[in-house]
Design an enzyme around this catalytic site. Structure first.
Site, PDB file in Angstrom:
ATOM      1  N   ARG A   1       0.792  -1.260   0.000  1.00  0.00           N
ATOM      2  CA  ARG A   1       0.000   0.000   0.000  1.00  0.00           C
ATOM      3  C   ARG A   1       0.808   1.286   0.000  1.00  0.00           C
ATOM      4  O   ARG A   1       0.222   2.354  -0.054  1.00  0.00           O
ATOM      5  CB  ARG A   1      -0.975   0.040   1.178  1.00  0.00           C
ATOM      6  CG  ARG A   1      -1.909  -1.153   1.273  1.00  0.00           C
ATOM      7  CD  ARG A   1      -2.848  -1.244   0.094  1.00  0.00           C
ATOM      8  NE  ARG A   1      -3.850  -2.279   0.280  1.00  0.00           N
ATOM      9  CZ  ARG A   1      -4.329  -3.018  -0.710  1.00  0.00           C
ATOM     10  NH1 ARG A   1      -3.940  -2.835  -1.960  1.00  0.00           N
ATOM     11  NH2 ARG A   1      -5.252  -3.928  -0.465  1.00  0.00           N
TER      12      ARG A   1
ATOM     13  N   ASN B   1       0.028  -2.055  -7.453  1.00  0.00           N
ATOM     14  CA  ASN B   1      -1.216  -1.263  -7.480  1.00  0.00           C
ATOM     15  C   ASN B   1      -1.310  -0.290  -6.309  1.00  0.00           C
ATOM     16  O   ASN B   1      -2.281  -0.259  -5.570  1.00  0.00           O
ATOM     17  CB  ASN B   1      -2.460  -2.166  -7.547  1.00  0.00           C
ATOM     18  CG  ASN B   1      -2.653  -3.020  -6.305  1.00  0.00           C
ATOM     19  OD1 ASN B   1      -1.705  -3.263  -5.556  1.00  0.00           O
ATOM     20  ND2 ASN B   1      -3.876  -3.481  -6.080  1.00  0.00           N
TER      21      ASN B   1
ATOM     22  N   HIS C   1      -2.988 -11.469 -13.342  1.00  0.00           N
ATOM     23  CA  HIS C   1      -4.222 -11.461 -12.541  1.00  0.00           C
ATOM     24  C   HIS C   1      -5.320 -11.778 -13.550  1.00  0.00           C
ATOM     25  O   HIS C   1      -5.710 -10.922 -14.350  1.00  0.00           O
ATOM     26  CB  HIS C   1      -4.388 -10.074 -11.907  1.00  0.00           C
ATOM     27  CG  HIS C   1      -5.732  -9.812 -11.306  1.00  0.00           C
ATOM     28  ND1 HIS C   1      -5.932  -9.647  -9.955  1.00  0.00           N
ATOM     29  CD2 HIS C   1      -6.949  -9.661 -11.865  1.00  0.00           C
ATOM     30  CE1 HIS C   1      -7.209  -9.416  -9.714  1.00  0.00           C
ATOM     31  NE2 HIS C   1      -7.856  -9.417 -10.857  1.00  0.00           N
TER      32      HIS C   1
ATOM     33  N   HIS D   1      -3.098 -16.119  -7.793  1.00  0.00           N
ATOM     34  CA  HIS D   1      -4.297 -16.532  -7.044  1.00  0.00           C
ATOM     35  C   HIS D   1      -5.328 -17.375  -7.825  1.00  0.00           C
ATOM     36  O   HIS D   1      -6.475 -16.961  -8.020  1.00  0.00           O
ATOM     37  CB  HIS D   1      -4.986 -15.334  -6.415  1.00  0.00           C
ATOM     38  CG  HIS D   1      -5.106 -14.075  -7.245  1.00  0.00           C
ATOM     39  ND1 HIS D   1      -5.547 -14.059  -8.532  1.00  0.00           N
ATOM     40  CD2 HIS D   1      -4.837 -12.783  -6.917  1.00  0.00           C
ATOM     41  CE1 HIS D   1      -5.555 -12.809  -8.965  1.00  0.00           C
ATOM     42  NE2 HIS D   1      -5.123 -12.020  -8.018  1.00  0.00           N
TER      43      HIS D   1
ATOM     44  N   ASP E   1      -1.409 -13.123  -1.025  1.00  0.00           N
ATOM     45  CA  ASP E   1      -2.214 -11.998  -1.523  1.00  0.00           C
ATOM     46  C   ASP E   1      -2.629 -11.107  -0.349  1.00  0.00           C
ATOM     47  O   ASP E   1      -3.784 -10.646  -0.271  1.00  0.00           O
ATOM     48  CB  ASP E   1      -3.438 -12.478  -2.311  1.00  0.00           C
ATOM     49  CG  ASP E   1      -4.038 -11.348  -3.173  1.00  0.00           C
ATOM     50  OD1 ASP E   1      -3.480 -10.234  -3.163  1.00  0.00           O
ATOM     51  OD2 ASP E   1      -5.049 -11.591  -3.853  1.00  0.00           O
TER      52      ASP E   1
HETATM   53  O1  DOR Z   1      -8.554  -9.465  -3.022  1.00  0.00           O
HETATM   54  C1  DOR Z   1      -7.755  -8.794  -3.657  1.00  0.00           C
HETATM   55  N1  DOR Z   1      -7.267  -7.621  -3.177  1.00  0.00           N
HETATM   56  N2  DOR Z   1      -7.354  -9.225  -4.856  1.00  0.00           N
HETATM   57  C2  DOR Z   1      -6.593  -8.469  -5.675  1.00  0.00           C
HETATM   58  O2  DOR Z   1      -6.299  -8.912  -6.745  1.00  0.00           O
HETATM   59  C3  DOR Z   1      -6.191  -7.113  -5.271  1.00  0.00           C
HETATM   60  C4  DOR Z   1      -6.178  -6.969  -3.806  1.00  0.00           C
HETATM   61  C5  DOR Z   1      -6.066  -5.543  -3.342  1.00  0.00           C
HETATM   62  O3  DOR Z   1      -5.231  -4.801  -3.867  1.00  0.00           O
HETATM   63  O4  DOR Z   1      -6.761  -5.170  -2.396  1.00  0.00           O
END
Ligand code: DOR
Length: 460
Positions: free
Chosen positions: A69, A99, A184, A237, A310
């Site tokens: 994050r 991301n 993904h 995943h 994940d």
């Molecule tokens: O559950 C998920 N959360 N799957 C993802 O692919 C992204 C992730 C997120 O960034 O919160």
């Protein structure tokens, strides 16, 4: 220098699965019976001996899929809290997904993640760079430059690359770096608007479902693209039986493809979801019980190569929204190993050796990382694991900034009690009293030596 005696050592790379001793400083020095360490001691080293009866010792776990994050959502997690939570869970290396806000799609941000990771004194943090600029699915990032800066893989994780032509080019360019491209698999035209797996349970709850095909068609597409044009493809995943069948077929064809599965997709199914259980809202969604069985079989027979958390921290406020509006994601670092231990290893569905292969050796091999085994001269990335150590998951033991876990307030057992990264003992994971005492004694001796000689404390 550390000598861990009489631990149950599990190192599939060397075929070790039994009681022995391990000697290490920064690197592994020896693994064998009745080691005493004297041969390796010189005047600059002190030897800490730990009796480890009843404990396991294995190479540090490597998590190839995590969301830290930072930058952008440090209210959910930052690189320091994430790296510390990771090492507390037994991970000595984690791959941080791109991301973030802004997205890790340029050299400056790759370097930023690496330097913040080095400062954190937790698990090693390695950046995964985006495949496309701003995860938009159009222009590709400069993969050669980002790899040179330190990216170990590329992924738009959180979103699938929707256009086949873009994915094809990405697979071609990634080949120039030697890095895997992590897919993904999610076709948005099929998945959009859904919040759990489509089936009997989604109908019952009145929630919009995501068909299994949303994942399976993209997994099959990407495997065919890799067959056509080469490239190292890694499927993130996995959650559907058809995607697993595609992976199995791809391997039979000799295509360079690997896959991972998350603990929550092996432990829970869509039947476990209730309208208030947003901690089980994940993407891809929890599988049907039938598909969950297929995933476990594929992990055990090696079709699925590795486990990955994940780890996806989210704030309490976001997860308190109604199910359709809450974000996807489960907090994984600190509970994943205990969860797999209790749900899969203890009932005899997965052996300890299979666990270590899937969470350490195979990730290291696939992503070209240090660690993954206890070979002499490898960095001492080590987990001492107590299958009986019990904790109630809650604020007193928790290091992640977010608490979106189904295990909150639950008692779990099977935790690391000491973790070393490159031979450096990590405070965040230290539960073992004997190791703590040895470390304190060591520091006191060093302090005395520093005072006597006036020399600086060595930095590590
Ligand atoms: O559950 C998920 N959360 N799957 C993802 O692919 C992204 C992730 C997120 O960034 O919160």
């Amino acid at each position: 220098m550390w000598l861990i005696k009489k631990a149950h050592v599990v190192d599939p790379a060397q075929g070790i699965d039994g009681i022995c001793d391990v000697l290490f400083d920064e690197f592994i020095l020896a693994v064998g019976q009745d080691l005493n360490g004297e041969d390796f001691l010189d005047s600059s080293h002190r030897l800490s001996v730990i009796e480890a009866d009843g404990k396991y010792l294995f190479p540090g776990l490597i998590d190839v899929h995590a969301h830290l994050r930072e930058p952008g959502r440090e209210d959910k997690e930052d690189i320091t809290s994430g790296a510390k939570a990771a090492v507390r869970g037994g991970f000595t290396t984690v791959l941080a997904m791109a991301n973030t806000q802004p997205v890790i799609d340029n050299r400056g941000l790759v370097e930023y993640v690496m330097s913040r990771g080095e400062q954190a004194q937790g698990a090693r943090v390695l950046p995964v760079a985006a495949v496309t600029m701003d995860l938009k699915g159009d222009a590709l990032v400069n993969m050669a430059e980002l790899h040179k800066a330190g990216a170990v893989a590329f992924s738009d994780d959180g979103r699938g690359v929707q256009r086949a032509q873009t994915m094809l080019l990405a697979l071609q360019y990634a080949q120039l770096t030697g890095c895997p491209l992590i897919s993904h698999c999610e076709d948005e035209s099929l998945a959009k608007g859904g919040c759990m797996r489509r089936g009997f349970r989604s109908a019952r709850l009145g929630l919009t479902g995501i068909p299994a095909a949303a994942e399976s068609v993209m997994a099959a597409r990407d495997i065919l693209l890799a067959q056509e044009n080469g490239g190292k493809l890694h499927l993130a995943h996995l959650s559907t039986a058809a995607a697993v069948a595609a992976l199995r077929w791809g391997k039979q064809q000799g295509i360079d493809v690997t896959g991972e599965v998350n603990p929550h997709h092996l432990i829970f199914s869509d039947d476990d979801i209730g309208l208030t259980q947003t901690c089980l809202k994940v993407n891809p969604p929890l599988p049907s019980a039938e598909d969950r069985g297929v995933l476990l079989t594929a992990l055990v027979d090696g079709t699925i190569d590795m486990l990955a958390t994940d780890h996806a921290p989210h704030t309490w406020e976001e997860k308190a929204r109604p199910f359709p509006e809450a974000p996807f994601g489960i907090n994984g670092f600190e509970t994943a190993l205990a969860a797999v231990w209790m749900s899969l290893v203890e009932p005899g569905k997965l052996s300890v050796s299979q666990l270590v292969r899937a969470w350490s050796l195979n990730p290291a091999r696939r992503f070209g990382l240090a660690g993954g085994s206890l070979h002499v001269d490898k960095p001492a990335d080590i987990v001492l694991f107590d299958p009986k150590h019990t904790e109630t998951i809650g604020q007193d033991v928790w290091l992640s900034k977010s608490t979106n876990t189904p295990y909150w307030d639950k008692e779990m057992h099977g935790f690391p009690t000491a973790v070393w990264v490159g031979g450096s003992l990590r405070d965040a994971a230290l539960r073992d009293a004997a190791v703590r005492d040895a470390a304190i004694q060591d520091a006191a001796i060093q302090d005395a030596a520093i005072q006597q000689t006036g020399r600086e404390r060595p930095s590590c």
